[in-house]
Design an enzyme around this catalytic site. Structure first.
Site, PDB file in Angstrom:
ATOM      1  N   THR A   8     -11.566 -55.931  -7.130  1.00  0.00           N
ATOM      2  CA  THR A   8     -10.847 -56.992  -7.832  1.00  0.00           C
ATOM      3  C   THR A   8     -10.566 -58.201  -6.955  1.00  0.00           C
ATOM      4  O   THR A   8     -10.625 -59.339  -7.412  1.00  0.00           O
ATOM      5  CB  THR A   8      -9.496 -56.432  -8.363  1.00  0.00           C
ATOM      6  OG1 THR A   8      -9.787 -55.390  -9.268  1.00  0.00           O
ATOM      7  CG2 THR A   8      -8.679 -57.485  -9.068  1.00  0.00           C
ATOM      8  N   SER A  53     -15.460 -50.770  -7.235  1.00  0.00           N
ATOM      9  CA  SER A  53     -15.456 -49.531  -6.447  1.00  0.00           C
ATOM     10  C   SER A  53     -15.695 -48.290  -7.303  1.00  0.00           C
ATOM     11  O   SER A  53     -15.929 -47.207  -6.776  1.00  0.00           O
ATOM     12  CB  SER A  53     -14.171 -49.399  -5.626  1.00  0.00           C
ATOM     13  OG  SER A  53     -13.104 -48.998  -6.425  1.00  0.00           O
ATOM     14  N   SER A  54     -15.661 -48.430  -8.623  1.00  0.00           N
ATOM     15  CA  SER A  54     -16.029 -47.291  -9.478  1.00  0.00           C
ATOM     16  C   SER A  54     -17.519 -46.986  -9.333  1.00  0.00           C
ATOM     17  O   SER A  54     -17.972 -45.915  -9.738  1.00  0.00           O
ATOM     18  CB  SER A  54     -15.700 -47.594 -10.940  1.00  0.00           C
ATOM     19  OG  SER A  54     -14.336 -47.894 -11.039  1.00  0.00           O
ATOM     20  N   THR A  84      -9.714 -50.964  -5.617  1.00  0.00           N
ATOM     21  CA  THR A  84      -8.662 -49.965  -5.440  1.00  0.00           C
ATOM     22  C   THR A  84      -9.018 -48.609  -6.056  1.00  0.00           C
ATOM     23  O   THR A  84      -8.499 -47.577  -5.630  1.00  0.00           O
ATOM     24  CB  THR A  84      -7.338 -50.447  -6.072  1.00  0.00           C
ATOM     25  OG1 THR A  84      -7.567 -50.722  -7.451  1.00  0.00           O
ATOM     26  CG2 THR A  84      -6.800 -51.667  -5.380  1.00  0.00           C
ATOM     27  N   ASP A  85      -9.908 -48.614  -7.067  1.00  0.00           N
ATOM     28  CA  ASP A  85     -10.142 -47.377  -7.821  1.00  0.00           C
ATOM     29  C   ASP A  85     -10.571 -46.202  -6.945  1.00  0.00           C
ATOM     30  O   ASP A  85     -10.100 -45.085  -7.127  1.00  0.00           O
ATOM     31  CB  ASP A  85     -11.189 -47.611  -8.924  1.00  0.00           C
ATOM     32  CG  ASP A  85     -10.631 -48.470 -10.054  1.00  0.00           C
ATOM     33  OD1 ASP A  85      -9.399 -48.626 -10.131  1.00  0.00           O
ATOM     34  OD2 ASP A  85     -11.430 -48.987 -10.858  1.00  0.00           O
ATOM     35  N   THR A 273      -3.093 -28.639  -4.616  1.00  0.00           N
ATOM     36  CA  THR A 273      -2.148 -28.717  -5.743  1.00  0.00           C
ATOM     37  C   THR A 273      -2.365 -29.953  -6.617  1.00  0.00           C
ATOM     38  O   THR A 273      -2.777 -31.006  -6.137  1.00  0.00           O
ATOM     39  CB  THR A 273      -0.684 -28.696  -5.249  1.00  0.00           C
ATOM     40  OG1 THR A 273       0.187 -28.808  -6.395  1.00  0.00           O
ATOM     41  CG2 THR A 273      -0.360 -29.829  -4.304  1.00  0.00           C
ATOM     42  N   GLN A 274      -2.035 -29.788  -7.901  1.00  0.00           N
ATOM     43  CA  GLN A 274      -2.075 -30.933  -8.821  1.00  0.00           C
ATOM     44  C   GLN A 274      -0.841 -31.823  -8.636  1.00  0.00           C
ATOM     45  O   GLN A 274      -0.814 -32.949  -9.123  1.00  0.00           O
ATOM     46  CB  GLN A 274      -2.093 -30.440 -10.279  1.00  0.00           C
ATOM     47  CG  GLN A 274      -3.352 -29.682 -10.643  1.00  0.00           C
ATOM     48  CD  GLN A 274      -3.296 -29.069 -12.040  1.00  0.00           C
ATOM     49  OE1 GLN A 274      -2.394 -29.364 -12.827  1.00  0.00           O
ATOM     50  NE2 GLN A 274      -4.251 -28.207 -12.349  1.00  0.00           N
ATOM     51  N   CYS A 275       0.173 -31.304  -7.952  1.00  0.00           N
ATOM     52  CA  CYS A 275       1.397 -32.093  -7.741  1.00  0.00           C
ATOM     53  C   CYS A 275       1.098 -33.257  -6.793  1.00  0.00           C
ATOM     54  O   CYS A 275       0.282 -33.126  -5.885  1.00  0.00           O
ATOM     55  CB  CYS A 275       2.489 -31.241  -7.113  1.00  0.00           C
ATOM     56  SG  CYS A 275       3.034 -29.907  -8.164  1.00  0.00           S
TER      57      CYS A 275
HETATM   58  N1  ASP Z   1     -12.105 -51.638 -10.757  1.00  0.00           N
HETATM   59  C1  ASP Z   1     -11.649 -52.298  -9.568  1.00  0.00           C
HETATM   60  C2  ASP Z   1     -12.337 -51.656  -8.381  1.00  0.00           C
HETATM   61  O1  ASP Z   1     -11.964 -50.578  -8.001  1.00  0.00           O
HETATM   62  C3  ASP Z   1     -10.159 -52.194  -9.457  1.00  0.00           C
HETATM   63  C4  ASP Z   1      -9.579 -52.872  -8.243  1.00  0.00           C
HETATM   64  O2  ASP Z   1     -10.222 -53.345  -7.362  1.00  0.00           O
HETATM   65  O3  ASP Z   1      -8.337 -52.939  -8.197  1.00  0.00           O
HETATM   66  O4  ASP Z   1     -13.249 -52.223  -7.840  1.00  0.00           O
END
Ligand code: ASP
Length: 338
Positions: A8, A53-54, A84-85, A273-275
């Site tokens: 992003t 990043s996805s 961030t993903d 753990t899922q926690c």
């Molecule tokens: N979809 C974006 C990515 O991970 C989200 C981000 O950067 O915040 O590239």
């Protein structure tokens, strides 16, 4: 050195679809004129094309690790701009891939694109650069000698971090480890939390990663058929088993038999753990102990991202099953507490 992978932070809106798409490095840097005030000698490398990043995969991690290896002696530190993903996956993978790292690798990005008025990208980029350039006033060594994520008010150990919010500027957290630094009026490092390697060995970049590792998420509606379909994924070597609470899973015979048979066939299973907070203690309840008794390894307080990438790294290093099992039980670079 800035390594711009996308995310992003450098995106602009596509006029046709109105969706955000990664854009090139010059657009990004043109939006941060203040960078000149730092008076650093900044070099950069960019992914071509930069990606959301996805779309990250282990080949991209190899690209980043190789770029760091190639430029390691020439620069004081690295800032990796990243979406961030999957940032926590990349941070975790790099922590294992960069053995004997003694320079900062600071990963950052933003929730709003750098071209937007209220962007968090400008501040994150500037702070990441300052952290990458920070030295210990006593010995002149880099303050940070590990892979870390800088986001808004905190610097986190990369392999302890998780994306916690899709909206908040403080998007990351390491739930089981203190922050490496707090960012306020000044940058306050937490010396007790910072990673230090004692042997001064040359950096070793490991690019072998094995992708035959999957995550299985336990839920009350899990059936034998669904579990078996996942366990019988062709070629898998490792499973991150995401369990309830202190590492508990159904004690039904069909569940235990499936896990025991998989381990019998040489599949390595680590219990995570899922926690979001706390860790696995398999001996606490019968529902966890039955997993320990058939050979499931406790992941203690490791994150899913770190467990997955650690397995990929260990299998990718050509270790035997027994060696992988042994190394999963001990921290390699601060990824879990025993
Ligand atoms: N979809 C974006 C990515 O991970 C989200 C981000 O950067 O915040 O590239």
């Amino acid at each position: 050195m800035i390594i711009y992978t996308g995310g992003t932070i450098g995106m602009i809106e596509d006029p046709g679809t109105k969706t955000l798409r990664p854009f090139d490095f010059n657009h990004l840097i043109d939006n941060v004129p203040k960078i000149k005030m730092l008076d650093y000698d900044i070099r950069h490398i960019q992914f071509n094309p930069p990606i959301d990043s996805s779309d990250m995969n282990p080949a991209h991690w190899q690209q980043i690790a190789e770029a760091i290896g190639k430029n390691y002696d020439a620069v004081d530190g690295f800032v990796v701009l990243h979406g961030t993903d999957t940032m926590s996956y990349t941070a975790s993978a790099l922590s294992f891939m960069l053995e004997n790292l003694r320079k900062p690798v600071i990963i950052t990005g933003s929730q709003l694109p750098i071209g937007e008025v209220r962007t968090d990208g400008e501040e994150n980029l500037i702070t990441a650069l300052q952290i990458a350039a920070a030295t210990d006033p006593v010995n002149g060594e880099p303050m940070v000698q590990e892979v870390a994520i800088l986001f808004e008010n905190y610097l986190w150990r990369g392999n302890r971090s998780t994306k916690m919010s899709a909206d908040n500027f403080n998007a990351f957290k390491s739930n089981n480890y203190p922050s490496l630094a707090k960012i306020g009026l000044s940058i306050q490092f937490n010396p007790d939390a910072l990673w230090r390697v004692h042997d001064r060995l040359p950096l070793r970049v490991h690019t072998g990663l094995n992708t035959d590792v999957i995550i299985i998420y336990v839920s009350p509606c899990m059936t034998r058929t669904a579990l078996m379909a996942q366990i019988n994924t062709p070629g898998i070597k490792g499973i991150v088993l995401k369990t309830y609470g202190a590492g508990n899973a159904p004690s039904a015979a069909w569940f235990n038999d499936a896990i025991r048979d998989a381990i019998g066939r040489g599949i390595v299973i680590i219990n995570v753990t899922q926690c979001v907070n706390g860790g696995v203690r398999q001996k606490r309840y019968y529902t966890g102990d039955h997993l320990a008794r058939v050979g499931v390894i406790s992941g203690h307080d490791i994150t899913t991202e770190a467990a997955l990438t650690k397995m990929m790294f260990l299998f990718g290093s050509g270790l035997t099953t027994a060696q992988v099992v042994r190394r999963l039980q001990h921290p390699v670079c601060g990824e879990m507490s025993l």
